[in-house]
Design an enzyme around this catalytic site. Sequence first.
Site, PDB file in Angstrom:
ATOM      1  N   ASP A  94       0.841  -1.200   0.000  1.00  0.00           N
ATOM      2  CA  ASP A  94       0.000   0.000   0.000  1.00  0.00           C
ATOM      3  C   ASP A  94       0.877   1.251   0.000  1.00  0.00           C
ATOM      4  O   ASP A  94       1.742   1.404   0.864  1.00  0.00           O
ATOM      5  CB  ASP A  94      -0.881  -0.024   1.253  1.00  0.00           C
ATOM      6  CG  ASP A  94      -1.967   1.037   1.254  1.00  0.00           C
ATOM      7  OD1 ASP A  94      -1.754   2.131   0.696  1.00  0.00           O
ATOM      8  OD2 ASP A  94      -3.038   0.773   1.826  1.00  0.00           O
ATOM      9  N   GLY A 111      -1.653  -4.402  -3.133  1.00  0.00           N
ATOM     10  CA  GLY A 111      -1.630  -2.982  -2.818  1.00  0.00           C
ATOM     11  C   GLY A 111      -2.768  -2.529  -1.926  1.00  0.00           C
ATOM     12  O   GLY A 111      -3.256  -3.278  -1.069  1.00  0.00           O
ATOM     13  N   HIS A 112      -3.190  -1.286  -2.146  1.00  0.00           N
ATOM     14  CA  HIS A 112      -4.190  -0.625  -1.306  1.00  0.00           C
ATOM     15  C   HIS A 112      -5.541  -1.331  -1.356  1.00  0.00           C
ATOM     16  O   HIS A 112      -6.132  -1.641  -0.325  1.00  0.00           O
ATOM     17  CB  HIS A 112      -4.308   0.823  -1.790  1.00  0.00           C
ATOM     18  CG  HIS A 112      -5.172   1.712  -0.956  1.00  0.00           C
ATOM     19  ND1 HIS A 112      -4.924   1.965   0.374  1.00  0.00           N
ATOM     20  CD2 HIS A 112      -6.278   2.442  -1.284  1.00  0.00           C
ATOM     21  CE1 HIS A 112      -5.838   2.808   0.838  1.00  0.00           C
ATOM     22  NE2 HIS A 112      -6.672   3.107  -0.144  1.00  0.00           N
ATOM     23  N   PHE A 113      -6.037  -1.597  -2.560  1.00  0.00           N
ATOM     24  CA  PHE A 113      -7.347  -2.235  -2.733  1.00  0.00           C
ATOM     25  C   PHE A 113      -7.176  -3.756  -2.755  1.00  0.00           C
ATOM     26  O   PHE A 113      -7.341  -4.413  -3.789  1.00  0.00           O
ATOM     27  CB  PHE A 113      -8.022  -1.731  -4.010  1.00  0.00           C
ATOM     28  CG  PHE A 113      -8.629  -0.372  -3.876  1.00  0.00           C
ATOM     29  CD1 PHE A 113      -9.904  -0.205  -3.346  1.00  0.00           C
ATOM     30  CD2 PHE A 113      -7.939   0.758  -4.277  1.00  0.00           C
ATOM     31  CE1 PHE A 113     -10.475   1.054  -3.210  1.00  0.00           C
ATOM     32  CE2 PHE A 113      -8.496   2.024  -4.152  1.00  0.00           C
ATOM     33  CZ  PHE A 113      -9.767   2.172  -3.609  1.00  0.00           C
TER      34      PHE A 113
END
Length: 281
Positions: free
Chosen positions: A234, A260-262
């Site tokens: 992230d 990552g983030h999602f």
Amino acid sequence: MTAVKYRSVDVDGFKVFYREAGAPGARKLLLLHGFPSAGHMFRDLIPLLIDRFHVVAPDLPGFGNSDMPGRGHSFDRIAATIDRFSEIIGFDRYAVYVFDYGAPTGFRLAVKHPDRITAIISQNGNAYEEGLSDGWNPIRAYWQDPSETNREALRAFLKPETTIWQYTHGVPDPTMVSPDGYSLDNFYLTRTGAADVQLDLFGDYKSNVTLYPAFQTYFRTHRPPFLAVWGKNDPFFLPAGAEAFKRDIPNAVVRFLDTGHFALETHAAEIAAAIRDFLAR
């Protein structure tokens, strides 16, 4: 298996749209999304949980299909609306899944109503300063000097290519990321008034950092069952933010995913399995 239903409810004159699935008598799970998304970010997760849980995923005020507030939008207002929303739909005791903006929303609810929260799942939902990366520097500049120049500089976060980057950065195989999620997010960001609402929330995010000590006191005092499932790549919320929960909740379970983030875009099955195992304990 109960089908997902799509509803709206009036919350003191404000329309909140939400997804709901699962048996009403089952254990309750509230899913709170983040920026710049909406409840649709849980589209792959919900079907993997509804045989065991009563799941509700609202679109936060100013996001998705919920009403657009006026200027001066804040996280306190979001939390107050979701608090009333949970009461209206009969969520008197529930576990909460928090991601990104959903974290300061859900943690506010937990501080206000510790007796209502049965467990917390945090997926890249931060509550510690060491979890904030240098990616926050442009937003921090706006906190320190809320000038028009610094505000306008943040419009780069609202560009379509930035949304795509948020979805794909840190994902080893970007072809695993469906365009459906970021395309819908970019559509919602074009709603009338959406840009200024998002810029207001960038400015107000400093209120969440100010509340970090209160959130941490809640964690230490109430020790809720806690699962952190974290996309370790992230660009905004660092793995140190996930590890920090164990400082206040020694029995917290922390798991890192190579994404990552999602994280739900690539690891919905793994996250669902972790939730099922965690909440069955």
